[in-house]
Design a protein around this motif. Structure first.
Motif, PDB file in Angstrom:
ATOM      1  N   LEU A  94      -8.139  -2.785  -4.366  1.00  0.00           N
ATOM      2  CA  LEU A  94      -7.845  -1.576  -3.570  1.00  0.00           C
ATOM      3  C   LEU A  94      -7.991  -0.348  -4.450  1.00  0.00           C
ATOM      4  O   LEU A  94      -7.511  -0.345  -5.587  1.00  0.00           O
ATOM      5  N   SER A  95      -8.638   0.710  -3.978  1.00  0.00           N
ATOM      6  CA  SER A  95      -8.749   1.917  -4.800  1.00  0.00           C
ATOM      7  C   SER A  95      -8.681   3.161  -3.928  1.00  0.00           C
ATOM      8  O   SER A  95      -8.951   3.122  -2.717  1.00  0.00           O
ATOM      9  N   GLY A  96      -8.326   4.279  -4.578  1.00  0.00           N
ATOM     10  CA  GLY A  96      -8.334   5.586  -3.887  1.00  0.00           C
ATOM     11  C   GLY A  96      -7.146   5.824  -2.992  1.00  0.00           C
ATOM     12  O   GLY A  96      -7.186   6.721  -2.156  1.00  0.00           O
ATOM     13  N   VAL A  97      -6.057   5.039  -3.147  1.00  0.00           N
ATOM     14  CA  VAL A  97      -4.914   5.219  -2.248  1.00  0.00           C
ATOM     15  C   VAL A  97      -3.734   5.889  -2.940  1.00  0.00           C
ATOM     16  O   VAL A  97      -2.628   5.875  -2.419  1.00  0.00           O
ATOM     17  N   ASP A  98      -3.968   6.508  -4.111  1.00  0.00           N
ATOM     18  CA  ASP A  98      -2.870   7.179  -4.805  1.00  0.00           C
ATOM     19  C   ASP A  98      -2.471   8.462  -4.071  1.00  0.00           C
ATOM     20  O   ASP A  98      -1.317   8.832  -4.015  1.00  0.00           O
ATOM     21  N   GLN A  99      -3.476   9.123  -3.560  1.00  0.00           N
ATOM     22  CA  GLN A  99      -3.211  10.395  -2.857  1.00  0.00           C
ATOM     23  C   GLN A  99      -3.083  10.117  -1.359  1.00  0.00           C
ATOM     24  O   GLN A  99      -3.840   9.327  -0.810  1.00  0.00           O
ATOM     25  N   PRO A 100      -2.146  10.780  -0.657  1.00  0.00           N
ATOM     26  CA  PRO A 100      -2.119  10.627   0.797  1.00  0.00           C
ATOM     27  C   PRO A 100      -3.394  11.233   1.413  1.00  0.00           C
ATOM     28  O   PRO A 100      -3.943  12.187   0.871  1.00  0.00           O
ATOM     29  N   ALA A 101      -3.883  10.601   2.472  1.00  0.00           N
ATOM     30  CA  ALA A 101      -5.083  11.110   3.170  1.00  0.00           C
ATOM     31  C   ALA A 101      -4.718  11.276   4.629  1.00  0.00           C
ATOM     32  O   ALA A 101      -4.778  10.341   5.419  1.00  0.00           O
ATOM     33  N   ALA A 102      -4.345  12.520   4.975  1.00  0.00           N
ATOM     34  CA  ALA A 102      -3.796  12.744   6.315  1.00  0.00           C
ATOM     35  C   ALA A 102      -4.893  13.060   7.333  1.00  0.00           C
ATOM     36  O   ALA A 102      -5.751  13.902   7.099  1.00  0.00           O
ATOM     37  N   ILE A 103      -4.842  12.327   8.412  1.00  0.00           N
ATOM     38  CA  ILE A 103      -5.689  12.686   9.550  1.00  0.00           C
ATOM     39  C   ILE A 103      -4.815  12.658  10.795  1.00  0.00           C
ATOM     40  O   ILE A 103      -3.665  12.216  10.746  1.00  0.00           O
ATOM     41  N   PRO A 125     -17.466 -15.835   0.279  1.00  0.00           N
ATOM     42  CA  PRO A 125     -17.280 -17.171  -0.296  1.00  0.00           C
ATOM     43  C   PRO A 125     -16.006 -17.188  -1.128  1.00  0.00           C
ATOM     44  O   PRO A 125     -15.464 -16.128  -1.484  1.00  0.00           O
ATOM     45  N   ALA A 126     -15.526 -18.374  -1.470  1.00  0.00           N
ATOM     46  CA  ALA A 126     -14.334 -18.482  -2.309  1.00  0.00           C
ATOM     47  C   ALA A 126     -14.620 -17.862  -3.672  1.00  0.00           C
ATOM     48  O   ALA A 126     -15.768 -17.791  -4.111  1.00  0.00           O
ATOM     49  N   ASP A 127     -13.544 -17.351  -4.299  1.00  0.00           N
ATOM     50  CA  ASP A 127     -13.631 -16.705  -5.613  1.00  0.00           C
ATOM     51  C   ASP A 127     -14.409 -15.386  -5.594  1.00  0.00           C
ATOM     52  O   ASP A 127     -14.755 -14.862  -6.638  1.00  0.00           O
ATOM     53  N   ALA A 128     -14.683 -14.861  -4.408  1.00  0.00           N
ATOM     54  CA  ALA A 128     -15.448 -13.601  -4.381  1.00  0.00           C
ATOM     55  C   ALA A 128     -14.515 -12.411  -4.583  1.00  0.00           C
ATOM     56  O   ALA A 128     -13.294 -12.548  -4.618  1.00  0.00           O
ATOM     57  N   ARG A 129     -15.074 -11.262  -4.675  1.00  0.00           N
ATOM     58  CA  ARG A 129     -14.279 -10.045  -4.863  1.00  0.00           C
ATOM     59  C   ARG A 129     -14.562  -9.121  -3.673  1.00  0.00           C
ATOM     60  O   ARG A 129     -15.707  -8.936  -3.235  1.00  0.00           O
ATOM     61  N   ILE A 130     -13.512  -8.540  -3.089  1.00  0.00           N
ATOM     62  CA  ILE A 130     -13.652  -7.563  -1.986  1.00  0.00           C
ATOM     63  C   ILE A 130     -13.076  -6.246  -2.461  1.00  0.00           C
ATOM     64  O   ILE A 130     -11.965  -6.217  -3.007  1.00  0.00           O
ATOM     65  N   GLU A 131     -13.855  -5.187  -2.242  1.00  0.00           N
ATOM     66  CA  GLU A 131     -13.347  -3.875  -2.647  1.00  0.00           C
ATOM     67  C   GLU A 131     -13.011  -3.071  -1.389  1.00  0.00           C
ATOM     68  O   GLU A 131     -13.826  -2.958  -0.470  1.00  0.00           O
ATOM     69  N   ALA A 132     -11.797  -2.546  -1.367  1.00  0.00           N
ATOM     70  CA  ALA A 132     -11.397  -1.643  -0.278  1.00  0.00           C
ATOM     71  C   ALA A 132     -11.161  -0.284  -0.909  1.00  0.00           C
ATOM     72  O   ALA A 132     -10.265  -0.136  -1.727  1.00  0.00           O
ATOM     73  N   ALA A 133     -11.995   0.678  -0.560  1.00  0.00           N
ATOM     74  CA  ALA A 133     -11.907   1.971  -1.232  1.00  0.00           C
ATOM     75  C   ALA A 133     -11.721   3.088  -0.205  1.00  0.00           C
ATOM     76  O   ALA A 133     -12.296   3.061   0.882  1.00  0.00           O
ATOM     77  N   LEU A 134     -10.921   4.070  -0.574  1.00  0.00           N
ATOM     78  CA  LEU A 134     -10.712   5.260   0.272  1.00  0.00           C
ATOM     79  C   LEU A 134     -11.129   6.460  -0.561  1.00  0.00           C
ATOM     80  O   LEU A 134     -10.786   6.559  -1.733  1.00  0.00           O
TER      81      LEU A 134
END
Lengths: 349, 457
Positions: free
Chosen positions: B337-346, B369-378
Motif C-alpha cells: 500500500l502506498s500514498g495513504v499518509d496524506q488524507p485525500a478528500a473528495i 498467482p501465489a507469491d505475487a505482489r499487488i501494489e495499491a497506490a493513491l
C-alpha cells in the motif's frame, strides 16, 4: 451694343414675319431672339412678357457657363402667353409673366411642373405657390407726377391727397391723366382689381379721374414717354421699375409710391408641362433665384429681385401674394362686372 | 425520432400576450388614423363650406338675372389654410354660369352642404356643393355653388398622423411586450419555486412535499405527493427484497460450505475429496456471484440516489486493503500500500467507493498467482486523485479494458477462475456516478494495471 441690338431686332422682325407663314406659333409673338452659339446641342425656350433688353444680361450670364446651351427668348403679351400654354400647349420650357392671376391660373389648373430646390425654398411664402410658381421680381405700382405739377403744388402722399389734388386743379389735369386700361392689359386689370380690393378710395379716385377725361394706355412705357414729353401731368399705376430708370426727377417728373398702400406686382416664372427640357428650365430658375442671379438682376436689369427684408422696412408696400385669391378676378362674371363698373366710372360722356 | 418538446409555459404565455398586444396595437393604429383623417377631412369640409357660403351670400338678383360676385376672401381663405389647388363652378337652375364647367359635383344635398371626393383632371379633389334659392323677377332660381380643393394638405396631415399612429402602435406593442414578459415571469414564479423545492431535496428525502402553492398547482402537488408515496413504498419493498435475498442466499451457502469442509476433513477417499473440493469451489462461486449481484444492485440504486458526503480516499483504500489481506495471505500474496499518509478528500458516496475498491482488490487477488505482489497506490493529480491497483496476474488479454467493464463480460483467459463478470462494471458505474474515469491496461512484464480517477472536492 447698339449695332448688335439693331441686328437682333432685324432678325426678330424677320422671324416674326416668317413665324405666321410656318404656322409654328398660333399665339401672337412680339419679338423672338436666339442667344448662344450655333453649335449648341441643348435649347432653352422662354416665353415671356418681359422685354428682351431687360432679360439680356441674365440670359448672357446664364449661357456664359453653359456653352452647349442656346436660349430662345420669345416676347408676347400676357394674355397671349397664357393662351400659348393653356390652349395651344406651346412647347416652351419656361413661362415668365407679370400677369400674376394668369400665372396662378396656369399653376392651379395643373399646367406647371414642380420644382423644389434650395433656391426656390429661400423665397418668402407670398413669393412662391407650392413648388410650381416662383416670383423673381417685385415691382411697385407707382404714380408719376410731372415736374410741371410739382413746380406749383406739393406732391400727394396718399390717395386722399391725390383725389384732392385732382379735384382742386381740374384745369391742370383735364385730358392729361393717364392710366392702364384694365380691359386690354392684364397688368392693368390686376392693378385695378387689387386697388379695388385694398381700398374704397380707389373707386372715388376712378370717379374723379373719369371726370377729367383720362387717357387710357396699354402699357407703362407709353405712359412714361408721354409724361416725359409733357403730354401727361399724372400717370396712375405705372410699373415702377421702368419709370424710375427712365424719368429724370429734377426735370421730368417724380415717381411716387403712395403711403396709404402701394401694390407690389410680382413677376413669376413656371415650367409648363409641355416643356421639352424642363431640367434646363429648372436650372434657369435656380440661377435666377441664386444670390449671383439676384445681384446681377438688381444691378443690370432694372427689375428689383425678391427682397422680403426691403418690403418689411416699407410697410406701405403690399406684395400681391401668389395664391388662389387671384383666381377670383379671373371669373368671367366677376371680370365682366368689374370692367363694366370701371368703364362706367372712368369713361364719362 | 425524438418527440418535439412542447413549448415552455413562459414562452406560450408571453407569445399569447404579444399576439394580443399586436392585435390591439394594429387596432390602435387604425383607430388613431381613422379618427385623425376624419377630423382633417371635417376641417377641410368646413373651410370649403365657409368658402361656398361666402360666395352664396354675395350672390344677388340683378337686371340680367343672377349676379355672383365672388368675394376675394372666398378663395383667399382656402389659400390661407393650405397651398391646395382650387376649383369652382356656379350653376343657376342646373346650368353652369361660370367656373370650371367639367367639375364633378355631388347631387343637391337638400338644405345643408353636400360633399364628394372625386378625381378631377390630373388629381383628386374634395368637393362641396351648396344650394340657395334666389328670387329673380318673382320666380325662384336655384343657385348651386360648387367649390373644390385638392387634398394635398389633408394627405400631408394623414401622413403625419400615420407616422404618429405607427409610433404609438409600436410603442404600445413594445410596452405591452415588456409588461407581458414580466407578467409571464411573475405568474410562473410559484411553479418555479415548487420545482426548486422538489429538486433541492436530498436523494433519500421522500417525505411528501409540503409547499404552499396557488390553487392551480394543488392538483399537481397532490399527484406528486401520491407518486412520492408510491415510490417510497416501492423502494422500501426493493430494499427489503435486497436484504432478504442477501440473507437467503448467503446464509445457506455459508452453511453448505462449512458442512462440505467438515466432510472434506473427515474423509480419506480421494474421489470423494475431489468431489467435495469441486462443491466448495461451486459454493464459493455462487456466494461471490450473489455478493456481486447484490453489490451491483446496490450500486445501480445508489448511483441514482447518491448520498454525497466527504470521503477520505486514503482511509478508504487502507481499510479495503486491510479487509482483503486475509484472503491474500492465504495465497502468500504480498499487498503493498502506498500514498495513504496524506488524507485525500473528495465528495462522494462512501458505500459506493468502498464497493469499487473492494471489487478492484478482489479481482487483483483473484487473478494473481501465489507469491505475487499487488501494489495499491493513491496519488494526487491535477484536480484529480487516482488509485492504481497493479498486479502480476494474467493481464486482460486481447480485449480492451472498456469491453471488460461491461456487465457479465469476462476476459477470454480466465476460464479456470470463479467470476461473474460484474466486478469491473461496478467499478465503472461508481466512477461514472462520481464524474470520474476508470481504465484497465496490461502492464509491461505481465499483469494488469487498474486505474480509478476521481475528481477532487
Amino acid at each position: 451694343m447698339r449695332p448688335a441690338r439693331t441686328a437682333a431686332n432685324l432678325i426678330a422682325a424677320l422671324l416674326a414675319l416668317v413665324a405666321p407663314l410656318t404656322g409654328a406659333t398660333a399665339y401672337e409673338v412680339e419679338e423672338e431672339r436666339r442667344f448662344g452659339t450655333p453649335e449648341a446641342d441643348r435649347e432653352l425656350h422662354i416665353l415671356s412678357t418681359t422685354d428682351t433688353e431687360h432679360f439680356q444680361p441674365l440670359i448672357e450670364a446664364f449661357l456664359a457657363t453653359r456653352p452647349n446651351v442656346a436660349l430662345i427668348y420669345t416676347v408676347a403679351s400676357s394674355t397671349e402667353t397664357y393662351k400659348a400654354v393653356a390652349e395651344e400647349a406651346a412647347p416652351v420650357d419656361l413661362v415668365i409673366s407679370s400677369a400674376m392671376d394668369l400665372q396662378m391660373k396656369l399653376a392651379n389648373d395643373g399646367l406647371a411642373l414642380p420644382h423644389r430646390s434650395d433656391a426656390t425654398l429661400s423665397l418668402p411664402d407670398w413669393a412662391r405657390w407650392r413648388d410650381h410658381l416662383f416670383a423673381f421680381a417685385q415691382e411697385p405700382a407707382v404714380t408719376l407726377l410731372s415736374r410741371r405739377v410739382l413746380d406749383q403744388l406739393p406732391a400727394p402722399q396718399t390717395r386722399q391727397e391725390l383725389i384732392a389734388l385732382l379735384r382742386d386743379n381740374p384745369a391742370l389735369f383735364r385730358g392729361r391723366i393717364g392710366t392702364y386700361d384694365p380691359r386690354s392689359s392684364g397688368t392693368g386689370y390686376l392693378f385695378a382689381t387689387q386697388d379695388a380690393r385694398q381700398s374704397q378710395a380707389y373707386w372715388r379716385l376712378v370717379q374723379v379721374m373719369g371726370g377729367l377725361q383720362p387717357r387710357i394706355y396699354c402699357c407703362s412705357g407709353q405712359m412714361i414717354a408721354d409724361l416725359k414729353a409733357g403730354d401727361l401731368m399724372m400717370a396712375y399705376n405705372v410699373t415702377g421699375s421702368y419709370a424710375a430708370a427712365q424719368l429724370d426727377p429734377d426735370r421730368e417728373g417724380l415717381v411716387i409710391a403712395l403711403q396709404d398702400y402701394t401694390n407690389v406686382l410680382l413677376r413669376s416664372v413656371l415650367i409648363p408641362p409641355t416643356a421639352r427640357d424642363p431640367d434646363l428650365g429648372r436650372a434657369f430658375i435656380d440661377y435666377l433665384l441664386s444670390p449671383a442671379g439676384r445681384a446681377l438682376q438688381a444691378e443690370r436689369t432694372g427689375l428689383p429681385p425678391i427682397d422680403g427684408a426691403a418690403l418689411g422696412q416699407a410697410p406701405h408696400l403690399h406684395p400681391i401674394a401668389l395664391g388662389p385669391g387671384l383666381l377670383v378676378y379671373l371669373d368671367q362674371i366677376k371680370r365682366q362686372n368689374f370692367l363694366r363698373e370701371w368703364t362706367d366710372a372712368m369713361i364719362q360722356p | 425520432m425524438a418527440a418535439r418538446r412542447p413549448m415552455s409555459l413562459r414562452r406560450r404565455l408571453f407569445l399569447q400576450m404579444l399576439g394580443v398586444a399586436a392585435v390591439l396595437s394594429v387596432a390602435l393604429y387604425l383607430t388613431v388614423r381613422t379618427v385623425a383623417e376624419r377630423a382633417a377631412e371635417a376641417t377641410q369640409d368646413n373651410i370649403l363650406a365657409a368658402s361656398a357660403t361666402a360666395i352664396a351670400e354675395a350672390a344677388r338678383a340683378a337686371d340680367q338675372g343672377i349676379l355672383v360676385d365672388i368675394p376675394y376672401a372666398a378663395f383667399a381663405m382656402l389659400g390661407a389654410v393650405s397651398e391646395d389647388r382650387v376649383f369652382y363652378r356656379i350653376l343657376a337652375n342646373d346650368e353652369t354660369i361660370t367656373g370650371y364647367e367639367d367639375l364633378p359635383m355631388p347631387g343637391p344635398g337638400g338644405a345643408g352642404p353636400a360633399y364628394l371626393t372625386s378625381p378631377y383632371r390630373d388629381t383628386v379633389v374634395r368637393i362641396v356643393r351648396l344650394n340657395r334659392q334666389l328670387p329673380v323677377d318673382g320666380r325662384p332660381v336655384d343657385l348651386g355653388i360648387v367649390v373644390a380643393q385638392t387634398r394635398l394638405a389633408q394627405d400631408a396631415i394623414a401622413r403625419r398622423v400615420a407616422n404618429v399612429a405607427a409610433g404609438l402602435g409600436i410603442g404600445f406593442f413594445l410596452l405591452a411586450g415588456l409588461l407581458g414578459g414580466l407578467a409571464a415571469q411573475s405568474t410562473l414564479r410559484p411553479l418555479r419555486r415548487l420545482a426548486g423545492a422538489v429538486s433541492r431535496r436530498g436523494p433519500s428525502d421522500l417525505r411528501p412535499v409540503d409547499h404552499s402553492a396557488p390553487s392551480e398547482l394543488q392538483p399537481l402537488l397532490s399527484a406528486l405527493n401520491g407518486f412520492i408515496g408510491r415510490l417510497r413504498a416501492a423502494l422500501d419493498r426493493t430494499e427489503t427484497l435486497i436484504a432478504e435475498a442477501a440473507h437467503h442466499v448467503r446464509t445457506p451457502l455459508a452453511t453448505v460450505r462449512i458442512q462440505t469442509e467438515i466432510a472434506l476433513r473427515n474423509t480419506d477417499d480421494d474421489a470423494t475429496r475431489r468431489t467435495l473440493r469441486a462443491v466448495i469451489r461451486a459454493v464459493e462461486e455462487s456466494a461471490r456471484s450473489a455478493g456481486q449481484l447484490l453489490d451491483h444492485a446496490m450500486v445501480s440504486y445508489r448511483s441514482d440516489h447518491m448520498d454525497r458526503g466527504p470521503v477520505d480516499l486514503a482511509r478508504r483504500l487502507s481499510e479495503m486493503v486491510h479487509s482483503v489481506t486475509p484472503a491474500a495471505d492465504l495465497r502468500d500474496i504480498d499487498l503493498h500500500l502506498s500514498g495513504v499518509d496524506q488524507p485525500a478528500a473528495i465528495t462522494g458516496d462512501e458505500v459506493l467507493i468502498d464497493a469499487a475498491l473492494r471489487n478492484l482488490l478482489d479481482n487483483a487477488v483473484k487473478y494473481s498467482p501465489a507469491d505475487a505482489r499487488i501494489e495499491a497506490a493513491l496519488a494526487p493529480g491535477d484536480g484529480w486523485f487516482w488509485i492504481e491497483i497493479r498486479d502480476r496476474g494474467r493481464g486482460i488479454g486481447e480485449a480492451g479494458g472498456a469491453e471488460l467493464a461491461t456487465r457479465f463480460r469476462r476476459g477470454a483467459n480466465v476460464g479456470d477462475i470463479v467470476g461473474s463478470g460484474l466486478g469491473l462494471s461496478i467499478v465503472e458505474e461508481v466512477a461514472r456516478a462520481h464524474g470520474g474515469r476508470f481504465s484497465l491496461e496490461n502492464r509491461e512484464g505481465g499483469g494488469t494495471c487498474a486505474r480509478l480517477e476521481l475528481p477532487r472536492t
